[in-house]
Design a protein around this motif. Sequence first.
Motif, mmCIF file in Angstrom:
data_model
loop_
_atom_site.group_PDB
_atom_site.id
_atom_site.type_symbol
_atom_site.label_atom_id
_atom_site.label_comp_id
_atom_site.label_asym_id
_atom_site.label_seq_id
_atom_site.Cartn_x
_atom_site.Cartn_y
_atom_site.Cartn_z
ATOM 1 N N SER A 168 12.667 101.354 133.129
ATOM 2 C CA SER A 168 11.996 100.264 132.396
ATOM 3 C C SER A 168 12.766 98.959 132.484
ATOM 4 O O SER A 168 12.278 97.915 132.046
ATOM 5 C CB SER A 168 11.867 100.657 130.919
ATOM 6 O OG SER A 168 13.167 100.859 130.373
ATOM 7 N N THR A 193 -0.802 97.170 117.345
ATOM 8 C CA THR A 193 -1.204 98.429 117.992
ATOM 9 C C THR A 193 -1.969 98.146 119.277
ATOM 10 O O THR A 193 -2.215 99.034 120.066
ATOM 11 C CB THR A 193 -2.120 99.230 117.032
ATOM 12 O OG1 THR A 193 -3.232 98.377 116.689
ATOM 13 C CG2 THR A 193 -1.363 99.633 115.783
ATOM 14 N N GLN A 253 3.360 99.388 126.672
ATOM 15 C CA GLN A 253 2.725 100.601 126.144
ATOM 16 C C GLN A 253 3.691 101.769 126.192
ATOM 17 O O GLN A 253 3.830 102.508 125.222
ATOM 18 C CB GLN A 253 1.453 100.920 126.951
ATOM 19 C CG GLN A 253 0.782 102.224 126.489
ATOM 20 C CD GLN A 253 -0.704 102.255 126.723
ATOM 21 O OE1 GLN A 253 -1.358 101.201 126.792
ATOM 22 N NE2 GLN A 253 -1.263 103.452 126.826
ATOM 23 N N GLN A 254 4.380 101.918 127.321
ATOM 24 C CA GLN A 254 5.299 103.058 127.490
ATOM 25 C C GLN A 254 6.469 102.971 126.505
ATOM 26 O O GLN A 254 6.842 103.941 125.879
ATOM 27 C CB GLN A 254 5.856 103.051 128.919
ATOM 28 C CG GLN A 254 6.838 104.167 129.217
ATOM 29 C CD GLN A 254 7.619 103.885 130.493
ATOM 30 O OE1 GLN A 254 8.419 102.952 130.553
ATOM 31 N NE2 GLN A 254 7.374 104.706 131.516
ATOM 32 N N GLN A 255 7.018 101.768 126.341
ATOM 33 C CA GLN A 255 8.260 101.634 125.567
ATOM 34 C C GLN A 255 8.022 101.401 124.074
ATOM 35 O O GLN A 255 8.859 101.765 123.250
ATOM 36 C CB GLN A 255 9.086 100.468 126.141
ATOM 37 C CG GLN A 255 9.560 100.690 127.576
ATOM 38 C CD GLN A 255 10.532 101.866 127.710
ATOM 39 O OE1 GLN A 255 11.466 102.005 126.912
ATOM 40 N NE2 GLN A 255 10.289 102.728 128.682
ATOM 41 N N LEU A 256 6.872 100.786 123.727
ATOM 42 C CA LEU A 256 6.681 100.409 122.319
ATOM 43 C C LEU A 256 5.497 101.104 121.670
ATOM 44 O O LEU A 256 5.233 100.922 120.487
ATOM 45 C CB LEU A 256 6.518 98.876 122.216
ATOM 46 C CG LEU A 256 7.712 98.063 122.752
ATOM 47 C CD1 LEU A 256 7.392 96.564 122.733
ATOM 48 C CD2 LEU A 256 8.979 98.343 121.936
ATOM 49 N N GLY A 257 4.750 101.895 122.450
ATOM 50 C CA GLY A 257 3.713 102.744 121.871
ATOM 51 C C GLY A 257 2.435 102.039 121.499
ATOM 52 O O GLY A 257 1.537 102.635 120.909
ATOM 53 N N CYS A 258 2.284 100.750 121.815
ATOM 54 C CA CYS A 258 1.008 100.082 121.530
ATOM 55 C C CYS A 258 0.085 100.283 122.723
ATOM 56 O O CYS A 258 0.534 100.557 123.831
ATOM 57 C CB CYS A 258 1.246 98.590 121.306
ATOM 58 S SG CYS A 258 2.110 97.806 122.665
ATOM 59 N N ARG A 259 -1.228 100.118 122.486
ATOM 60 C CA ARG A 259 -2.175 100.183 123.605
ATOM 61 C C ARG A 259 -2.148 98.821 124.286
ATOM 62 O O ARG A 259 -2.313 97.790 123.623
ATOM 63 C CB ARG A 259 -3.588 100.471 123.083
ATOM 64 C CG ARG A 259 -4.210 101.768 123.609
ATOM 65 C CD ARG A 259 -5.638 101.943 123.194
ATOM 66 N NE ARG A 259 -5.941 101.439 121.869
ATOM 67 C CZ ARG A 259 -5.697 102.117 120.741
ATOM 68 N NH1 ARG A 259 -5.118 103.308 120.815
ATOM 69 N NH2 ARG A 259 -6.006 101.602 119.560
ATOM 70 N N ARG A 278 3.465 94.750 113.540
ATOM 71 C CA ARG A 278 3.187 96.140 113.940
ATOM 72 C C ARG A 278 1.937 96.225 114.823
ATOM 73 O O ARG A 278 0.977 96.941 114.528
ATOM 74 C CB ARG A 278 3.009 97.025 112.697
ATOM 75 C CG ARG A 278 4.233 97.055 111.813
ATOM 76 C CD ARG A 278 4.404 98.334 111.039
ATOM 77 N NE ARG A 278 5.697 98.356 110.340
ATOM 78 C CZ ARG A 278 6.852 98.664 110.964
ATOM 79 N NH1 ARG A 278 6.850 98.952 112.260
ATOM 80 N NH2 ARG A 278 8.009 98.666 110.312
#
Length: 372
Positions: free
Chosen positions: A329, A59, A81-87, A57
Amino acid sequence: MDIAKSDASFAMDAASTRQITGYTLAEILTQPRAWQAALDRVAQAQNALRKLWQEKRFTELLVTGCGSTYYLSLAVAPLFQQQLGCRARAVPASELLLFPETVMPANECPLLITISRSGRTSETIRAARAYQTSQPQGFVLNLGCYGETDLVALSNLALTVEEGQEQSVVQTRSFSAMLVTAQAAVAALGDETQLERMQVLPTCGEQLISTYHDLARQLGQQTSFERFYFLGSGLHYGLACEANLKMKEMSLSISEAFHFMEFRHGPMSMVDEHTLVVGLLSQSARDYELAVLREIRALGARVLALAEDPVPAQDVDYQVSFHSGLPESQRSVLYLPVLQLMGYYRARARGQNPDQPHNLTAVVVLDAGSAQ
Ligand code: F1P
């Protein structure tokens, strides 16, 4: 000869009407096969990727490489970042190696993605080692084209696409194969259908090369162009930087890459009638980007636009349309072949040999333990 605007006039399969000379051109023309190999490799690794993402998980994500593979990192980081929400952040390997405190997140252990065609670039190897020393629980995912390398040995998981290997110093097929690997990895972490729908990509690539090979050659041979600007934003800035590097490495031309909206803030002062500006149009900011291209064209420059769908003919001089049907993407590799070919043909028109680029080596290896 003024180049017609219509896409249709380049429908001829230009590749079959010309003697392929040298290996750079062959590597550019055969890259869709390497894209298929990349898709197959990720499909094999899908369970390992899903297990990694569900367990860790992440981040925070750091993506690193050198030269072309740093520019690939600039394309991969915003995609994750756009597709998986991590920084996610992309940095040259030398920055991670020499200035880790300016790069490593303060309180988190990021996933490190190393990208390297050869797996032998000293800066990237040393950066991975420094990361592992500072983050004993860290995890390294490697994207590359060679299996038995120091960088693969350092990684926890390696996605290696040997079909991306090439003789040329200049990265073309390797770059796009590693980009498809990254895009497919993101798709594999989505729902089941995401990776499957990418199967159309190699055919789209073959059709694109067949349709626009002549346009790329004619633009490359138009020696009245004295400088080039490649504009890209969001997922496409890294690709604009890579297209810029191809033009530099192969043809020794004056060339720069900018974010679209940045171009008005100074660089536009350089535009004249001997300038070709290449716009890698996005979907979401297309209107803003087209407005920049219209202003540039009004200053006398020629404009080439690349996009999924056709743009108004009155806004550009030349255009490439992908018609892939894929989400943004998953299709950005389609910007590359025409721009690689343009750099190749400009090099040939200027008496350069793209197979032997000036001052460059295929891998930068530093003396053990030293700065050079
Ligand atoms: C990195 C790199 C290439 C560049 C040239 C020298 O290689 O800087 O990006 O185009 O070939 O090496 P690698 O780490 O991707 O093998």
